[in-house]
Write a protein that holds these residues in place. Structure first.
Motif, PDB file in Angstrom:
ATOM      1  N   PHE A   1       0.432  -0.967  -0.031  1.00 47.37           N
ATOM      2  CA  PHE A   1       0.308   0.538  -0.124  1.00 47.37           C
ATOM      3  C   PHE A   1       0.249   0.935  -0.264  1.00 47.37           C
ATOM      4  O   PHE A   1       1.939   1.225   0.666  1.00 47.37           O
ATOM      5  CB  PHE A   1      -0.846   0.068   1.473  1.00 47.37           C
ATOM      6  CG  PHE A   1      -1.932  -1.062   1.372  1.00 47.37           C
ATOM      7  CD1 PHE A   1      -3.130  -0.709   0.954  1.00 47.37           C
ATOM      8  CD2 PHE A   1      -2.238  -1.729   2.104  1.00 47.37           C
ATOM      9  CE1 PHE A   1      -4.680  -1.289   0.839  1.00 47.37           C
ATOM     10  CE2 PHE A   1      -2.721  -3.391   1.696  1.00 47.37           C
ATOM     11  CZ  PHE A   1      -4.001  -3.292   1.287  1.00 47.37           C
ATOM     12  N   GLU A   2       0.173   1.914  -0.961  1.00 47.83           N
ATOM     13  CA  GLU A   2       0.940   3.228  -0.873  1.00 47.83           C
ATOM     14  C   GLU A   2       0.074   4.702   0.686  1.00 47.83           C
ATOM     15  O   GLU A   2      -1.638   5.064   0.006  1.00 47.83           O
ATOM     16  CB  GLU A   2       1.208   4.405  -1.931  1.00 47.83           C
ATOM     17  CG  GLU A   2       1.717   5.584  -2.102  1.00 47.83           C
ATOM     18  CD  GLU A   2       1.241   5.862  -3.474  1.00 47.83           C
ATOM     19  OE1 GLU A   2       2.555   7.134  -3.918  1.00 47.83           O
ATOM     20  OE2 GLU A   2       0.716   6.097  -4.697  1.00 47.83           O
ATOM     21  N   LEU A   3       0.600   5.409   0.869  1.00 45.13           N
ATOM     22  CA  LEU A   3      -0.326   6.325   1.923  1.00 45.13           C
ATOM     23  C   LEU A   3      -0.249   7.822   1.292  1.00 45.13           C
ATOM     24  O   LEU A   3       0.958   8.472   0.687  1.00 45.13           O
ATOM     25  CB  LEU A   3       0.034   6.834   3.560  1.00 45.13           C
ATOM     26  CG  LEU A   3      -0.316   5.163   4.251  1.00 45.13           C
ATOM     27  CD1 LEU A   3       0.724   4.549   5.214  1.00 45.13           C
ATOM     28  CD2 LEU A   3      -1.444   5.043   4.498  1.00 45.13           C
ATOM     29  N   ASP A   4      -1.355   8.463   0.950  1.00 41.85           N
ATOM     30  CA  ASP A   4      -1.305   9.361   0.734  1.00 41.85           C
ATOM     31  C   ASP A   4      -0.310  10.507   1.720  1.00 41.85           C
ATOM     32  O   ASP A   4      -0.419   9.723   2.737  1.00 41.85           O
ATOM     33  CB  ASP A   4      -2.413  10.029   0.607  1.00 41.85           C
ATOM     34  CG  ASP A   4      -3.511  10.467   2.148  1.00 41.85           C
ATOM     35  OD1 ASP A   4      -3.400   9.839   2.505  1.00 41.85           O
ATOM     36  OD2 ASP A   4      -4.329  11.157   1.303  1.00 41.85           O
ATOM     37  N   ALA A   5      -0.625  12.094   1.183  1.00 44.27           N
ATOM     38  CA  ALA A   5       0.195  13.005   2.425  1.00 44.27           C
ATOM     39  C   ALA A   5      -0.467  12.910   3.391  1.00 44.27           C
ATOM     40  O   ALA A   5       0.286  13.046   4.357  1.00 44.27           O
ATOM     41  CB  ALA A   5       0.396  14.172   1.595  1.00 44.27           C
ATOM     42  N   GLY A   6      -1.954  12.615   3.290  1.00 41.82           N
ATOM     43  CA  GLY A   6      -2.395  12.790   5.252  1.00 41.82           C
ATOM     44  C   GLY A   6      -2.500  12.162   5.334  1.00 41.82           C
ATOM     45  O   GLY A   6      -3.182  11.929   6.559  1.00 41.82           O
ATOM     46  N   TYR A   7      -2.424  10.890   5.116  1.00 42.42           N
ATOM     47  CA  TYR A   7      -2.471   9.575   5.574  1.00 42.42           C
ATOM     48  C   TYR A   7      -4.058   9.404   5.984  1.00 42.42           C
ATOM     49  O   TYR A   7      -4.292   7.958   7.036  1.00 42.42           O
ATOM     50  CB  TYR A   7      -1.505   9.030   7.209  1.00 42.42           C
ATOM     51  CG  TYR A   7      -0.646   9.520   7.023  1.00 42.42           C
ATOM     52  CD1 TYR A   7       0.600   8.956   6.477  1.00 42.42           C
ATOM     53  CD2 TYR A   7       0.070  10.062   8.120  1.00 42.42           C
ATOM     54  CE1 TYR A   7       1.848   8.768   6.195  1.00 42.42           C
ATOM     55  CE2 TYR A   7       1.848  10.799   7.953  1.00 42.42           C
ATOM     56  CZ  TYR A   7       2.475   9.769   7.135  1.00 42.42           C
ATOM     57  OH  TYR A   7       3.913  10.091   7.103  1.00 42.42           O
ATOM     58  N   GLU A   8      -4.749  10.173   5.298  1.00 41.79           N
ATOM     59  CA  GLU A   8      -6.270   9.370   4.754  1.00 41.79           C
ATOM     60  C   GLU A   8      -6.292   8.045   4.035  1.00 41.79           C
ATOM     61  O   GLU A   8      -7.579   7.647   4.526  1.00 41.79           O
ATOM     62  CB  GLU A   8      -7.299  10.443   5.328  1.00 41.79           C
ATOM     63  CG  GLU A   8      -6.705  11.819   6.005  1.00 41.79           C
ATOM     64  CD  GLU A   8      -7.692  12.625   5.367  1.00 41.79           C
ATOM     65  OE1 GLU A   8      -7.985  13.308   4.447  1.00 41.79           O
ATOM     66  OE2 GLU A   8      -7.420  13.652   6.423  1.00 41.79           O
ATOM     67  N   ILE A   9      -6.006   7.953   2.974  1.00 44.54           N
ATOM     68  CA  ILE A   9      -6.199   7.228   2.002  1.00 44.54           C
ATOM     69  C   ILE A   9      -5.191   6.312   1.745  1.00 44.54           C
ATOM     70  O   ILE A   9      -3.512   6.922   1.456  1.00 44.54           O
ATOM     71  CB  ILE A   9      -6.074   7.795   0.606  1.00 44.54           C
ATOM     72  CG1 ILE A   9      -7.485   8.682   0.546  1.00 44.54           C
ATOM     73  CG2 ILE A   9      -7.109   6.373  -0.585  1.00 44.54           C
ATOM     74  CD1 ILE A   9      -9.143   8.007   1.298  1.00 44.54           C
ATOM     75  N   ALA A  10      -5.164   4.838   1.776  1.00 41.86           N
ATOM     76  CA  ALA A  10      -3.902   3.807   1.349  1.00 41.86           C
ATOM     77  C   ALA A  10      -4.915   3.407  -0.010  1.00 41.86           C
ATOM     78  O   ALA A  10      -5.515   3.183  -0.320  1.00 41.86           O
ATOM     79  CB  ALA A  10      -3.647   2.992   2.623  1.00 41.86           C
ATOM     80  N   THR A  11      -3.867   3.052  -0.835  1.00 41.77           N
ATOM     81  CA  THR A  11      -3.843   2.524  -2.822  1.00 41.77           C
ATOM     82  C   THR A  11      -3.079   1.459  -2.443  1.00 41.77           C
ATOM     83  O   THR A  11      -1.796   2.044  -2.189  1.00 41.77           O
ATOM     84  CB  THR A  11      -3.538   4.250  -3.107  1.00 41.77           C
ATOM     85  OG1 THR A  11      -4.460   4.684  -3.080  1.00 41.77           O
ATOM     86  CG2 THR A  11      -3.939   3.310  -4.652  1.00 41.77           C
ATOM     87  N   ILE A  12      -3.937  -0.119  -3.112  1.00 41.36           N
ATOM     88  CA  ILE A  12      -2.654  -0.802  -3.556  1.00 41.36           C
ATOM     89  C   ILE A  12      -2.073  -0.046  -4.666  1.00 41.36           C
ATOM     90  O   ILE A  12      -2.528  -0.116  -5.966  1.00 41.36           O
ATOM     91  CB  ILE A  12      -3.762  -1.909  -3.910  1.00 41.36           C
ATOM     92  CG1 ILE A  12      -4.518  -2.236  -3.251  1.00 41.36           C
ATOM     93  CG2 ILE A  12      -3.238  -2.896  -4.301  1.00 41.36           C
ATOM     94  CD1 ILE A  12      -5.447  -3.883  -2.733  1.00 41.36           C
ATOM     95  N   LEU A  13      -0.586  -0.788  -4.083  1.00 45.30           N
ATOM     96  CA  LEU A  13       0.122  -0.648  -5.716  1.00 45.30           C
ATOM     97  C   LEU A  13       0.623  -2.293  -6.156  1.00 45.30           C
ATOM     98  O   LEU A  13       0.710  -1.935  -7.668  1.00 45.30           O
ATOM     99  CB  LEU A  13       1.379  -0.086  -5.378  1.00 45.30           C
ATOM    100  CG  LEU A  13       1.464   1.382  -4.507  1.00 45.30           C
ATOM    101  CD1 LEU A  13       3.150   2.401  -3.714  1.00 45.30           C
ATOM    102  CD2 LEU A  13       1.439   2.483  -5.940  1.00 45.30           C
TER     103      LEU A  13
END
Length: 609
Positions: free
Chosen positions: A45-57
């Protein structure tokens, strides 16, 4: 051991990781470690800058051919829905769950159901750290409950994998940063000159010569003034807002780049005709008709834009030529106060000539190549000459006369206008004294003041010294200014005008009616005369369309207790009309063209007979 060999193989593989092959290498690594750890699923997973969204890479699913996975690379999750992720992010600690059924129903029912509904009974989650900051996390899942005997060894192995992924991520991020620095503008996030050239090269490579490509060179004309007046922070906001305006305006197929502080390039990949291109350019200009930054404790900020246009293949068949010619057209627009200019071959020769003139002008004053001509100003009441306007002339290469509209803008751009302007004042005062010595009545002598001259802090003292030296009575001296002087530092301009008035000289507003005039501003200017612009006088003969405007200007001058001189009077009909509406003075070819000192003397002899 088998695990050690596997780790060495993975480490060796990741030495060559880059932005192009990273997905392939991570997928390959998941397949390799699955053989050691025997997990059912794995996710990066990659986290966005605000740690609100995790995206599967990246992801791995055991026996994926026989089943349809519930997630895919690109799937996003809200971290708030998974409370146990918090320590992973905040404390950079791994999460171990050896039995999903032990997750509290009260505290994390959604999380428990998330795993249980997919048949997952245990999982490991480890943070991926880049520069001591959690950048993402790595998860492996088991359908079986985890055997506590292997927990420690699995965790040790996974930590090494997480470190390898962290190092790879760090390398990729650095690559991306270098790429962004090389190809994108930091302030606007638009493509920079390097990316512009790369994109345009690709477009030209596949383009037929029968198909047009349009290059718009869009420049923020007053950005430097905004920076100087309000500071670079505000100037940067103006640039960002201007970029947003352009992005919203242009279609998706058009690409926009920022290649200099206040300079944008728009590539329009198709165009049918010149009318369509002109219409597009006008839309760009109109898009800046409202303030770019609204009023916030200061004046609302407007941006003026100039646009230079070059077209493939007519104006160039390669990247550099197209960009250079669009730049030349923008330069022409800037120099002539126009909004939109299309490139022509003539522009190139004009600019080459400007360069030649610039070099010559630096020595022209020293080489005594400048001289003055004087145009009489005639009283409408008596028909006699009451004043003369001093007009600068230049001969280069022997006796070749260069038109003022070709060399005066260059004097202003180079700053040479300051010394040349003071020389004009000296010569005009000498002419006043020469005519008086010949027995002619004392005439008012008018001298133009450039905006550039007025910006010099010594302008008032330098003018005062030359008046004192000439011993001309200041009441016979008139300095002509234009309203454009007030576009920058109006308070400072007014201060200098009042100081000049204290010397006893007169102030005239030149070219009145050509541009925007503000009544509130007029109330502040200590002027004695309005000079009606030639463009308004020209229309008097054409069904007298602007005749009412001429009358209004005269009434306005009367309200301010100021005199009026009409410039550019060329016909008897114009002169008669101006007399009929009580204009004070007339200046123009109807009475006399600009004259040399000798010819002026002859004119005055006849005029005073």
């Amino acid at each position: 051991t088998k695990e050690q060999e596997m780790l060495e193989k993975i480490s060796t593989t990741f030495i060559s990781v880059n932005t192009e092959n990273v997905k392939e290498k991570v997928d390959e690594m998941f397949g390799m470690i699955a053989k050691i750890l025997n997990f059912d699923n794995a996710y990066l997973f990659e986290l966005d800058a605000g740690y609100e969204i995790a995206t599967i890479l990246n992801m791995y699913v055991k026996d994926i051919e026989s089943k349809s996975p519930p997630f895919y690379p690109g799937t996003k999750f809200k971290t708030a829905d998974f409370p146990e992720v918090k320590p992973l992010i905040a404390q950079n600690l791994p999460i171990l769950c050896e039995d999903v059924s032990n997750i509290s129903v009260e505290k994390a029912e959604n999380q428990r159901n998330f795993f249980a509904s997919r048949g997952i009974n245990s999982f490991f989650a480890l943070p991926i750290t880049v520069d001591k900051k959690t950048d993402g996390f790595f998860v492996i899942e088991y359908r079986d409950r985890s055997d506590k005997r292997f927990t420690e060894s699995r965790l040790y192995f996974l930590k090494i994998i997480a470190n390898i992924l962290g190092d790879a991520r760090k390398k990729i991020l650095y690559e991306e940063r270098i790429y962004n620095i090389a190809y994108f503008d930091e302030t606007t996030k638009l493509a920079n000159r390097n990316m512009l050239k790369k994109n345009l090269e690709q477009i030209l490579h596949v383009r037929k010569e029968s198909e047009k490509i349009v290059i718009f060179d869009v420049e923020l004309g007053n950005l430097r003034m905004i920076n100087d007046t309000f500071g670079h922070r505000i100037g940067e906001q103006v640039v960002i807002e201007s970029a947003a305006i352009l992005k919203n305006l242009m279609k998706e197929e058009c690409s926009i780049s920022r290649i200099a502080e206040g300079k944008f390039i728009i590539i329009m990949p198709t165009a049918e005709n010149a009318e369509q291109i002109q219409e597009c350019a006008e839309k760009i200009v109109d898009a800046f008709s409202n303030p770019v930054l609204p009023k916030e404790g200061r004046e609302a900020l407007f941006v003026t834009v100039v646009i230079g246009i070059s077209i493939y293949p007519d104006d160039g068949k390669d990247v550099n030529t197209l960009l250079q010619n669009a730049d030349l057209a923008a330069y022409e627009a800037r120099s002539n106060n126009e909004n939109i200019v299309f490139y022509t071959k003539r522009l190139e020769s004009n600019i080459a000539e400007n360069t030649l003139f610039t070099n010559k002008l630096f020595k022209s004053l020293q080489n005594k190549e400048f001289f003055l001509e004087f145009q009489p100003q005639i009283s409408c009441d008596t028909g006699k000459t009451v004043g003369i306007e001093a007009l600068l002339r230049w001969t280069s290469d022997g006796n070749k006369r260069i038109p003022p509209d070709r060399f005066i803008p260059i004097l202003e751009q180079t700053g040479l206008i300051y010394d040349v302007g003071l020389w004009v004042l000296e010569q005009a005062l000498q002419e006043h004294n020469r005519l008086a010595a010949k027995g002619f009545p004392s005439l008012r002598v008018s001298v133009n003041l450039s905006v550039v001259q007025f910006r010099n802090e010594n302008i008032v003292s330098d003018i005062s010294k030359r008046i004192e030296k000439s011993r001309v009575n200041p009441k016979y001296i008139e300095l002509e200014i234009t309203e454009s002087m007030f576009s920058k530092n109006p308070v400072e301009v007014l201060k200098k005008l009042h100081e000049l008035k204290k010397l006893g000289i007169s102030i005239a507003i030149d070219d009145f009616g050509r541009g925007y005039s503000s009544l509130n501003r007029l109330k502040l200017i200590p002027f004695d005369r309005i000079k009606i612009d030639k463009d308004i006088i020209d229309y008097i003969d054409l069904e007298r369309k602007l005749a009412p405007l001429t009358e209004i200007i005269i009434l306005l001058a009367r309200a301010f207790k100021a005199g009026v001189t009409a410039e550019g009077v060329e016909t008897k009909e114009q002169a008669d009309f101006l007399r009929s509406i009580s204009c004070d003075e007339i200046q123009g070819y109807h009475f006399s063209r600009p004259l040399s000192p000798e010819a002026l003397e002859e004119f005055l002899k006849k005029n005073y007979q």
